[in-house]
Design a protein around this motif. Sequence first.
Motif, PDB file in Angstrom:
ATOM      1  N   ALA A 271     -19.601 -20.059 -21.014  1.00 12.12           N
ATOM      2  CA  ALA A 271     -20.525 -19.505 -20.032  1.00 12.12           C
ATOM      3  C   ALA A 271     -21.123 -18.191 -20.518  1.00 12.12           C
ATOM      4  N   LYS A 272     -20.316 -17.396 -21.200  1.00 18.02           N
ATOM      5  CA  LYS A 272     -20.787 -16.117 -21.733  1.00 18.02           C
ATOM      6  C   LYS A 272     -21.750 -16.336 -22.895  1.00 18.02           C
ATOM      7  N   LYS A 273     -21.463 -17.386 -23.675  1.00 22.30           N
ATOM      8  CA  LYS A 273     -22.278 -17.694 -24.847  1.00 22.30           C
ATOM      9  C   LYS A 273     -23.634 -18.265 -24.443  1.00 22.30           C
ATOM     10  N   ASN A 274     -23.629 -19.135 -23.430  1.00 15.70           N
ATOM     11  CA  ASN A 274     -24.865 -19.783 -22.977  1.00 15.70           C
ATOM     12  C   ASN A 274     -25.418 -19.033 -21.763  1.00 15.70           C
ATOM     13  N   SER A 275     -26.265 -18.082 -22.014  1.00 13.11           N
ATOM     14  CA  SER A 275     -26.799 -17.266 -20.922  1.00 13.11           C
ATOM     15  C   SER A 275     -27.826 -18.046 -20.109  1.00 13.11           C
ATOM     16  N   ILE A 276     -27.964 -17.678 -18.838  1.00 12.43           N
ATOM     17  CA  ILE A 276     -28.912 -18.323 -17.932  1.00 12.43           C
ATOM     18  C   ILE A 276     -30.324 -17.808 -18.219  1.00 12.43           C
ATOM     19  N   ILE A 277     -31.273 -18.738 -18.320  1.00 10.75           N
ATOM     20  CA  ILE A 277     -32.673 -18.374 -18.534  1.00 10.75           C
ATOM     21  C   ILE A 277     -33.296 -18.038 -17.179  1.00 10.75           C
ATOM     22  N   THR A 278     -33.738 -16.809 -17.024  1.00  8.44           N
ATOM     23  CA  THR A 278     -34.337 -16.366 -15.766  1.00  8.44           C
ATOM     24  C   THR A 278     -35.857 -16.570 -15.811  1.00  8.44           C
ATOM     25  N   LEU A 279     -36.372 -17.283 -14.820  1.00  5.63           N
ATOM     26  CA  LEU A 279     -37.808 -17.535 -14.755  1.00  5.63           C
ATOM     27  C   LEU A 279     -38.518 -16.401 -14.029  1.00  5.63           C
ATOM     28  N   GLU A 280     -39.744 -16.143 -14.442  1.00  8.04           N
ATOM     29  CA  GLU A 280     -40.557 -15.120 -13.783  1.00  8.04           C
ATOM     30  C   GLU A 280     -41.130 -15.661 -12.473  1.00  8.04           C
ATOM     31  N   GLY A 281     -41.267 -14.782 -11.489  1.00 12.97           N
ATOM     32  CA  GLY A 281     -42.003 -15.111 -10.271  1.00 12.97           C
ATOM     33  C   GLY A 281     -41.430 -16.254  -9.464  1.00 12.97           C
ATOM     34  N   ASP A 282     -42.253 -16.764  -8.556  1.00 12.28           N
ATOM     35  CA  ASP A 282     -41.872 -17.849  -7.660  1.00 12.28           C
ATOM     36  C   ASP A 282     -42.736 -19.074  -7.930  1.00 12.28           C
ATOM     37  N   VAL A 283     -42.305 -20.210  -7.354  1.00 13.65           N
ATOM     38  CA  VAL A 283     -43.091 -21.434  -7.475  1.00 13.65           C
ATOM     39  C   VAL A 283     -44.418 -21.233  -6.740  1.00 13.65           C
ATOM     40  N   PRO A 284     -45.558 -21.504  -7.387  1.00 14.19           N
ATOM     41  CA  PRO A 284     -46.863 -21.346  -6.714  1.00 14.19           C
ATOM     42  C   PRO A 284     -46.975 -22.270  -5.505  1.00 14.19           C
ATOM     43  N   SER A 285     -47.858 -21.933  -4.599  1.00 12.98           N
ATOM     44  CA  SER A 285     -48.088 -22.778  -3.433  1.00 12.98           C
ATOM     45  C   SER A 285     -48.721 -24.100  -3.861  1.00 12.98           C
ATOM     46  N   PRO A 286     -48.190 -25.225  -3.398  1.00 15.86           N
ATOM     47  CA  PRO A 286     -48.813 -26.515  -3.731  1.00 15.86           C
ATOM     48  C   PRO A 286     -50.206 -26.668  -3.127  1.00 15.86           C
ATOM     49  N   LEU A 287     -50.548 -25.804  -2.175  1.00 14.36           N
ATOM     50  CA  LEU A 287     -51.907 -25.819  -1.616  1.00 14.36           C
ATOM     51  C   LEU A 287     -52.906 -25.147  -2.551  1.00 14.36           C
ATOM     52  N   ASN A 288     -52.387 -24.278  -3.414  1.00 13.82           N
ATOM     53  CA  ASN A 288     -53.255 -23.557  -4.348  1.00 13.82           C
ATOM     54  C   ASN A 288     -52.576 -23.458  -5.715  1.00 13.82           C
ATOM     55  N   PRO A 289     -52.366 -24.595  -6.384  1.00 12.57           N
ATOM     56  CA  PRO A 289     -51.661 -24.580  -7.663  1.00 12.57           C
ATOM     57  C   PRO A 289     -52.530 -23.972  -8.760  1.00 12.57           C
ATOM     58  N   PRO A 290     -51.926 -23.428  -9.805  1.00 11.75           N
ATOM     59  CA  PRO A 290     -52.711 -22.858 -10.911  1.00 11.75           C
ATOM     60  C   PRO A 290     -53.451 -23.952 -11.671  1.00 11.75           C
ATOM     61  N   SER A 291     -54.554 -23.589 -12.287  1.00 11.04           N
ATOM     62  CA  SER A 291     -55.280 -24.546 -13.121  1.00 11.04           C
ATOM     63  C   SER A 291     -54.540 -24.716 -14.443  1.00 11.04           C
ATOM     64  N   GLY A 292     -54.856 -25.772 -15.153  1.00  5.98           N
ATOM     65  CA  GLY A 292     -54.157 -26.040 -16.414  1.00  5.98           C
ATOM     66  C   GLY A 292     -52.745 -26.511 -16.149  1.00  5.98           C
ATOM     67  N   CYS A 293     -51.791 -25.972 -16.878  1.00  4.20           N
ATOM     68  CA  CYS A 293     -50.378 -26.323 -16.709  1.00  4.20           C
ATOM     69  C   CYS A 293     -49.859 -25.704 -15.417  1.00  4.20           C
ATOM     70  N   LYS A 294     -49.170 -26.498 -14.609  1.00  6.10           N
ATOM     71  CA  LYS A 294     -48.670 -25.998 -13.319  1.00  6.10           C
ATOM     72  C   LYS A 294     -47.542 -24.987 -13.500  1.00  6.10           C
ATOM     73  N   PHE A 295     -46.937 -24.942 -14.678  1.00  7.26           N
ATOM     74  CA  PHE A 295     -45.816 -24.039 -14.934  1.00  7.26           C
ATOM     75  C   PHE A 295     -46.274 -22.731 -15.577  1.00  7.26           C
ATOM     76  N   VAL A 296     -47.576 -22.570 -15.759  1.00  7.08           N
ATOM     77  CA  VAL A 296     -48.109 -21.459 -16.563  1.00  7.08           C
ATOM     78  C   VAL A 296     -47.762 -20.089 -15.991  1.00  7.08           C
ATOM     79  N   THR A 297     -47.653 -19.969 -14.681  1.00  4.37           N
ATOM     80  CA  THR A 297     -47.397 -18.655 -14.073  1.00  4.37           C
ATOM     81  C   THR A 297     -45.966 -18.177 -14.285  1.00  4.37           C
ATOM     82  N   ARG A 298     -45.081 -19.067 -14.740  1.00  5.13           N
ATOM     83  CA  ARG A 298     -43.667 -18.698 -14.895  1.00  5.13           C
ATOM     84  C   ARG A 298     -43.161 -18.883 -16.320  1.00  5.13           C
ATOM     85  N   CYS A 299     -44.039 -19.271 -17.222  1.00  5.53           N
ATOM     86  CA  CYS A 299     -43.628 -19.613 -18.584  1.00  5.53           C
ATOM     87  C   CYS A 299     -43.841 -18.442 -19.544  1.00  5.53           C
ATOM     88  N   LYS A 300     -42.820 -18.099 -20.292  1.00  6.04           N
ATOM     89  CA  LYS A 300     -42.929 -16.987 -21.253  1.00  6.04           C
ATOM     90  C   LYS A 300     -43.652 -17.402 -22.524  1.00  6.04           C
TER      91      LYS A 300
END
Length: 327
Positions: A271-300
């Motif tokens: 558990a110490k060796k395999n650290s948890i990957i923390t995502l940025e921000g929150d899931v976008p609203s499905p009423l107003n999703p981002p253009s292009g890749c839907k994961f773009v707002t949270r992807c490093k």
Amino acid sequence: MENKEKEKLIEVKNLKKYFPVKKSSFISKPQYLKAVDNVSFHINEGETLGLVGESGCGKSTTGRSIIRLFDITDGEILYRGKNIAKLKEPDLRLYRRKMQMIFQDPYASLNPTLTVQDLISEPLDVYHIGSKKERKERVLELLEKVGLGKSHMDRYPHEFSGGQRQRIGIARALSSNPEFILCDEPISALDVSIQAQVVNMLEDLQNEMGLTYLFIAHDLSMVRHISHRIGVMYLGKLVEIGNSDDIYKHPLHPYTQALLSSVLEPDPKMAKKNSIITLEGDVPSPLNPPSGCKFVTRCKYRMKQCHEIEPKLIEKESEHMVACHLY
């Protein structure tokens, strides 16, 4: 789990399910919540396809659309090659018998005014299967399959624990002798000590009766245990799908990597060796999703094209598909 070569029982092509949202005024355009947006996959006969993702990603809507609890917006649902997406109720009757569902909440899914015998035999009554005596024998047979017995037949749902109620729900799903069962988070409302028992029972029933499952769950370790293949959904899109071991050992999509890193590791050193990957921000609203890749707002790893072009699902490795501009 081993995945034998079998024919496709269900094939989903470009499935869309949009829910209309009320207009804010008479001059505004109607809005749609794109719960499932252009999703394609197949489920082989006798296998279990696991479907995972955050709450609200469209897992349950996908499953319920496949068995036609929802009328879909667009796309095809092929059952043994027959498109059932647009069938009307009389023509759907045959397929409803072949496709059943195990619900998430064992308390809400059983009618409290009916006995166990009536609950399990109800599908037999609807489809006029067998005589009264044969139906009673079938109920007893199914109760024994799920770990209950004759003494439980005349009891009511409130007399059972959550785990026992879910077993009754499973017996009811099996009563019409289906080929495909949608398991919509069937263990999430159960105690941890009961979850493994129910999953092991589902595996035994699958081997015995040749069942095909779509298994929707949040417990990623349990999904790995029961599934032959796994699909990962994000904001109504299927972002990765492949064999269970491939998904867990070599996740390709950044979202899948983050999702799997959140699985608790019982070994403190690991558990110490395999650290948890923390995502940025929150899931976008499905009423107003981002253009292009839907994961773009949270992807490093996001690039310019991620904002402009929606990635298509491509086969990166054998039977391992991913929708990401990194590949």
